[in-house]
Design a protein around this motif. Structure first.
Motif, PDB file in Angstrom:
ATOM      1  N   GLU A  12     -49.229  53.626  71.334  1.00  0.00           N
ATOM      2  CA  GLU A  12     -48.394  53.828  72.628  1.00  0.00           C
ATOM      3  C   GLU A  12     -48.946  54.894  73.561  1.00  0.00           C
ATOM      4  O   GLU A  12     -48.615  54.796  74.772  1.00  0.00           O
ATOM      5  CB  GLU A  12     -47.108  54.382  72.271  1.00  0.00           C
ATOM      6  N   ASN A  54     -51.963  54.735  74.667  1.00  0.00           N
ATOM      7  CA  ASN A  54     -52.914  53.806  75.202  1.00  0.00           C
ATOM      8  C   ASN A  54     -54.126  54.064  74.684  1.00  0.00           C
ATOM      9  O   ASN A  54     -55.265  53.940  75.325  1.00  0.00           O
ATOM     10  CB  ASN A  54     -52.824  53.903  76.838  1.00  0.00           C
ATOM     11  N   GLU A  55     -54.296  54.345  73.255  1.00  0.00           N
ATOM     12  CA  GLU A  55     -55.717  54.631  72.791  1.00  0.00           C
ATOM     13  C   GLU A  55     -56.149  53.413  72.174  1.00  0.00           C
ATOM     14  O   GLU A  55     -55.094  52.803  71.266  1.00  0.00           O
ATOM     15  CB  GLU A  55     -55.746  55.858  72.014  1.00  0.00           C
ATOM     16  N   THR A  56     -57.225  52.948  71.940  1.00  0.00           N
ATOM     17  CA  THR A  56     -57.762  51.955  70.914  1.00  0.00           C
ATOM     18  C   THR A  56     -58.037  52.487  69.447  1.00  0.00           C
ATOM     19  O   THR A  56     -58.813  53.330  69.435  1.00  0.00           O
ATOM     20  CB  THR A  56     -59.072  51.340  71.544  1.00  0.00           C
ATOM     21  N   ILE A 102     -53.823  48.983  70.341  1.00  0.00           N
ATOM     22  CA  ILE A 102     -53.513  49.997  71.150  1.00  0.00           C
ATOM     23  C   ILE A 102     -52.345  50.555  71.088  1.00  0.00           C
ATOM     24  O   ILE A 102     -51.436  49.935  70.622  1.00  0.00           O
ATOM     25  CB  ILE A 102     -53.694  49.347  72.740  1.00  0.00           C
TER      26      ILE A 102
END
Length: 113
Positions: A42, A44-46, A40
């Protein structure tokens, strides 16, 4: 930060028929082993990074690694290839496992191998 680390082994066999007028460049037979990990960012994306076996036609060192990083929409963000680095399949598999376990990004693949 790695929150999920899985090993995946796939065997892929497929015949692709190309039109007669189609000419290919830099055609490489790509693999049947894949290791991948997810992390993940910074924001908040996978993101997913996968390492695939490349099998070439060199008799002495036929194996290499392709590293691909994709975002959550499966868009390729980064891709690197390292050809003709391993003499045996087991060497290549051990290295791909290590790269996935240590969460190595594709951008530094060529400097490690």
């Amino acid at each position: 930060m790695v929150y999920n680390c899985r090993q995946t082994f796939d065997i892929i066999s497929r015949d692709v028929e190309l039109p007669e007028k189609c000419k290919s460049k830099n055609c490489v037979t790509e693999g049947f082993l894949r290791f991948r990990y997810e992390f993940i960012t910074e924001n908040n994306e996978t993101m997913t990074v996968e390492y695939n076996l490349i099998a070439g036609d060199d008799e002495d060192v036929p194996f290499g690694i392709c590293a691909v990083m994709r975002d959550s929409r499966q868009k390729i963000i980064d891709r690197k290839y390292v050809h003709k680095k391993f003499s045996t399949l087991s060497e290549c598999v051990i290295k791909m496992r290590m790269l996935a376990k240590d969460a190595v990004l594709p951008s530094i693949l060529e400097y490690i191998l």
